[in-house]
Write a protein that holds these residues in place. Structure first.
Motif, PDB file in Angstrom:
ATOM      1  N   GLU A 172      -4.662   1.105   8.593  1.00  0.00           N
ATOM      2  CA  GLU A 172      -6.084   0.843   8.319  1.00  0.00           C
ATOM      3  C   GLU A 172      -6.714   1.969   7.507  1.00  0.00           C
ATOM      4  OE1 GLU A 172      -7.706   0.236  12.172  1.00  0.00           O
ATOM      5  OE2 GLU A 172      -6.929  -1.817  12.365  1.00  0.00           O
ATOM      6  N   LYS A 173      -6.348   3.212   7.806  1.00  0.00           N
ATOM      7  CA  LYS A 173      -6.867   4.349   7.037  1.00  0.00           C
ATOM      8  C   LYS A 173      -6.393   4.287   5.586  1.00  0.00           C
ATOM      9  CE  LYS A 173      -7.399   7.582  10.888  1.00  0.00           C
ATOM     10  NZ  LYS A 173      -6.983   8.887  11.469  1.00  0.00           N
ATOM     11  N   LYS A 174      -5.152   3.913   5.382  1.00  0.00           N
ATOM     12  CA  LYS A 174      -4.626   3.810   4.018  1.00  0.00           C
ATOM     13  C   LYS A 174      -5.279   2.650   3.263  1.00  0.00           C
ATOM     14  CE  LYS A 174      -2.071   7.331   4.510  1.00  0.00           C
ATOM     15  NZ  LYS A 174      -2.522   8.612   3.863  1.00  0.00           N
ATOM     16  N   LEU A 175      -5.596   1.577   3.971  1.00  0.00           N
ATOM     17  CA  LEU A 175      -6.261   0.441   3.323  1.00  0.00           C
ATOM     18  C   LEU A 175      -7.689   0.790   2.913  1.00  0.00           C
ATOM     19  CD1 LEU A 175      -5.003  -2.518   5.566  1.00  0.00           C
ATOM     20  CD2 LEU A 175      -4.413  -2.070   3.171  1.00  0.00           C
ATOM     21  N   ILE A 176      -8.336   1.644   3.682  1.00  0.00           N
ATOM     22  CA  ILE A 176      -9.670   2.129   3.291  1.00  0.00           C
ATOM     23  C   ILE A 176      -9.560   3.027   2.070  1.00  0.00           C
ATOM     24  CG2 ILE A 176     -11.610   3.586   4.014  1.00  0.00           C
ATOM     25  CD1 ILE A 176     -11.137   2.582   6.872  1.00  0.00           C
ATOM     26  N   GLN A 177      -8.525   3.860   2.057  1.00  0.00           N
ATOM     27  CA  GLN A 177      -8.295   4.772   0.930  1.00  0.00           C
ATOM     28  C   GLN A 177      -7.945   4.001  -0.344  1.00  0.00           C
ATOM     29  OE1 GLN A 177      -5.310   7.705   1.821  1.00  0.00           O
ATOM     30  NE2 GLN A 177      -5.195   8.455  -0.287  1.00  0.00           N
ATOM     31  N   HIS A 178      -7.199   2.919  -0.195  1.00  0.00           N
ATOM     32  CA  HIS A 178      -6.800   2.086  -1.342  1.00  0.00           C
ATOM     33  C   HIS A 178      -7.304   0.663  -1.076  1.00  0.00           C
ATOM     34  CE1 HIS A 178      -4.066   5.268  -2.750  1.00  0.00           C
ATOM     35  NE2 HIS A 178      -3.698   5.388  -1.485  1.00  0.00           N
ATOM     36  N   ASP A 234      13.534   1.080   7.188  1.00  0.00           N
ATOM     37  CA  ASP A 234      13.355   0.227   8.366  1.00  0.00           C
ATOM     38  C   ASP A 234      12.307  -0.861   8.129  1.00  0.00           C
ATOM     39  OD1 ASP A 234      15.288   1.607   9.884  1.00  0.00           O
ATOM     40  OD2 ASP A 234      13.829   3.163  10.373  1.00  0.00           O
ATOM     41  N   PHE A 235      11.150  -0.472   7.595  1.00  0.00           N
ATOM     42  CA  PHE A 235      10.094  -1.442   7.312  1.00  0.00           C
ATOM     43  C   PHE A 235       9.413  -1.123   5.984  1.00  0.00           C
ATOM     44  CE2 PHE A 235      10.277  -1.860  11.924  1.00  0.00           C
ATOM     45  CZ  PHE A 235      10.168  -3.231  12.106  1.00  0.00           C
ATOM     46  N   ILE A 236       9.199  -2.170   5.195  1.00  0.00           N
ATOM     47  CA  ILE A 236       8.317  -2.086   4.046  1.00  0.00           C
ATOM     48  C   ILE A 236       7.204  -3.102   4.268  1.00  0.00           C
ATOM     49  CG2 ILE A 236       8.052  -2.542   1.580  1.00  0.00           C
ATOM     50  CD1 ILE A 236      10.720  -1.437   1.053  1.00  0.00           C
ATOM     51  N   VAL A 237       5.960  -2.634   4.230  1.00  0.00           N
ATOM     52  CA  VAL A 237       4.804  -3.509   4.417  1.00  0.00           C
ATOM     53  C   VAL A 237       4.012  -3.527   3.109  1.00  0.00           C
ATOM     54  CG1 VAL A 237       2.880  -4.123   5.914  1.00  0.00           C
ATOM     55  CG2 VAL A 237       4.746  -2.712   6.812  1.00  0.00           C
ATOM     56  N   ILE A 238       3.890  -4.700   2.511  1.00  0.00           N
ATOM     57  CA  ILE A 238       3.251  -4.842   1.206  1.00  0.00           C
ATOM     58  C   ILE A 238       1.832  -5.388   1.391  1.00  0.00           C
ATOM     59  CG2 ILE A 238       3.515  -5.802  -1.118  1.00  0.00           C
ATOM     60  CD1 ILE A 238       6.425  -6.599  -0.131  1.00  0.00           C
ATOM     61  N   PHE A 239       0.875  -4.702   0.804  1.00  0.00           N
ATOM     62  CA  PHE A 239      -0.514  -5.137   0.806  1.00  0.00           C
ATOM     63  C   PHE A 239      -0.972  -5.328  -0.642  1.00  0.00           C
ATOM     64  CE2 PHE A 239       0.074  -2.655   4.677  1.00  0.00           C
ATOM     65  CZ  PHE A 239      -0.462  -3.499   5.639  1.00  0.00           C
ATOM     66  N   PRO A 240      -2.108  -6.006  -0.872  1.00  0.00           N
ATOM     67  CA  PRO A 240      -2.586  -6.180  -2.246  1.00  0.00           C
ATOM     68  C   PRO A 240      -2.927  -4.865  -2.949  1.00  0.00           C
ATOM     69  CG  PRO A 240      -3.646  -7.761  -0.785  1.00  0.00           C
ATOM     70  CD  PRO A 240      -2.898  -6.797   0.091  1.00  0.00           C
ATOM     71  N   SER A 241      -3.111  -3.784  -2.181  1.00  0.00           N
ATOM     72  CA  SER A 241      -3.537  -2.522  -2.786  1.00  0.00           C
ATOM     73  C   SER A 241      -2.531  -1.388  -2.659  1.00  0.00           C
ATOM     74  CB  SER A 241      -4.872  -2.068  -2.166  1.00  0.00           C
ATOM     75  OG  SER A 241      -4.755  -1.962  -0.752  1.00  0.00           O
ATOM     76  N   LEU A 242      -1.493  -1.553  -1.861  1.00  0.00           N
ATOM     77  CA  LEU A 242      -0.510  -0.477  -1.671  1.00  0.00           C
ATOM     78  C   LEU A 242       0.717  -0.993  -0.948  1.00  0.00           C
ATOM     79  CD1 LEU A 242      -1.294   1.880   1.310  1.00  0.00           C
ATOM     80  CD2 LEU A 242      -2.470  -0.295   0.992  1.00  0.00           C
TER      81      LEU A 242
END
Length: 300
Positions: free
Chosen positions: A168-174, A70-78
């Motif tokens: 936000e929790k995953k971005l802190i983790q990665h 349904d959704f893929i959200v791409i960030f610089p870290s994950l």
């Protein structure tokens, strides 16, 4: 594509068609799914971190099995994958039996496929293409009236309003940037293979005419435009919707004669004037008009 096809089918087949109720039910289900995705999209719009979003991502794994995310959200870290379920009622996620049980307001309990396993399957397939990028996923319940009564403690399952907090929790983790957003986005788009439904009809199976976008009544063509006899709405481009329906259900090209039948036009000369904006393709002694993918009614 599926939603558009189903909308075209309901517009173009008679209510006494043997599969009319089936298509109507499928359309209702498709609309529920889109509504749930819209709910998640609303919260994703609040993301401040640089990112890219792909909605309704469809691809094949190495074994040529189709995956639809349904959704893929791409960030610089994950990368985050979201599986959206727009289901009402009281929900019990049973990990041991690998099932989702939904108890409706009337007390009836229904079984659904386990979305956790569905999500894990998607993550495994994606990891084969991106083995060095952290991948995380969650099952998102988009229906605000649903109650998540039980779920495995290690499975991320939550309502749509928690999406940002989860990310936000995953971005802190990665937190360390390890990928190029545009590059990974382009790689994913190169894998994207939209699913095409096998809904095919002949022109003879469809209701002919141009229908009013305001009240759905059959319109009349006169003096270069279409007029609705019921609500008096006028539109000189109303035939674009008929062409779009034809493209979705019959073929991507159309002859003047077919267009006359489709739009219930008495004159092939009037049809030729209406089709003048479309690219022409010659095939032997026949002349076809190519119907653009994005053709839609416009203007008045």
């Amino acid at each position: 594509m599926r939603l558009q096809q189903l909308e075209a089918i309901i517009r173009r087949i008679d209510a006494f068609h043997p599969d009319y109720l089936y298509f109507k039910e499928q359309l209702a289900m498709a609309n529920v799914g889109v509504s749930g995705e819209d709910e998640v999209q609303f919260f994703l719009q609040e993301l401040a971190t640089p990112h890219r979003v792909i909605r309704n991502f469809s691809f094949f794994n190495a074994q040529q099995q189709r995956h639809e995310i349904d959704f893929i959200v791409i960030f610089p870290s994950l990368i985050v994958c979201l599986e959206v379920k727009n289901i009402a009622g009281t929900l019990h996620f049973d990990a041991e039996s690998s099932q989702l049980l939904r108890t409706r307001a009337d007390g009836v309990t229904e079984r659904f496929a386990n979305p956790i396993e569905q999500l894990n399957r998607h993550l495994r397939a994606l990891s084969s293409f991106f083995p060095y990028i952290p991948l995380h996923g969650a099952v998102v319940i988009a229906n605000r009236r649903a109650i998540i009564a039980s779920k495995p403690p290690d499975s991320p399952i939550f309502h749509a309003d928690y999406v940002l907090s989860f990310i936000e929790k995953k971005l802190i983790q990665h937190c360390k940037p390890i990928l190029d957003l545009d590059k990974v986005y382009a790689q994913l788009l190169s894998l994207h293979s939209p699913k095409k439904e096998a809904f095919t009809f002949t022109l003879e199976q469809l209701k002919c005419g141009v229908f009013c976008e305001k009240c759905a009544a059959k319109m009349r063509f006169a003096h270069g435009k279409f007029l609705c006899p019921h609500c008096r709405f006028q539109n000189k481009y109303a035939h674009f919707q008929a062409l779009h329906d034809f493209r979705l259900l019959v073929d991507t090209k159309i002859t003047n004669q077919q267009f006359c039948v489709l739009c219930d036009l008495p004159s092939r000369y009037a049809a030729k004037r209406l089709l003048r904006l479309l690219p022409i393709v010659k095939r032997g002694k026949y002349t076809y008009y190519e119907i653009p993918e994005l053709i839609r009614p416009q203007g008045r």
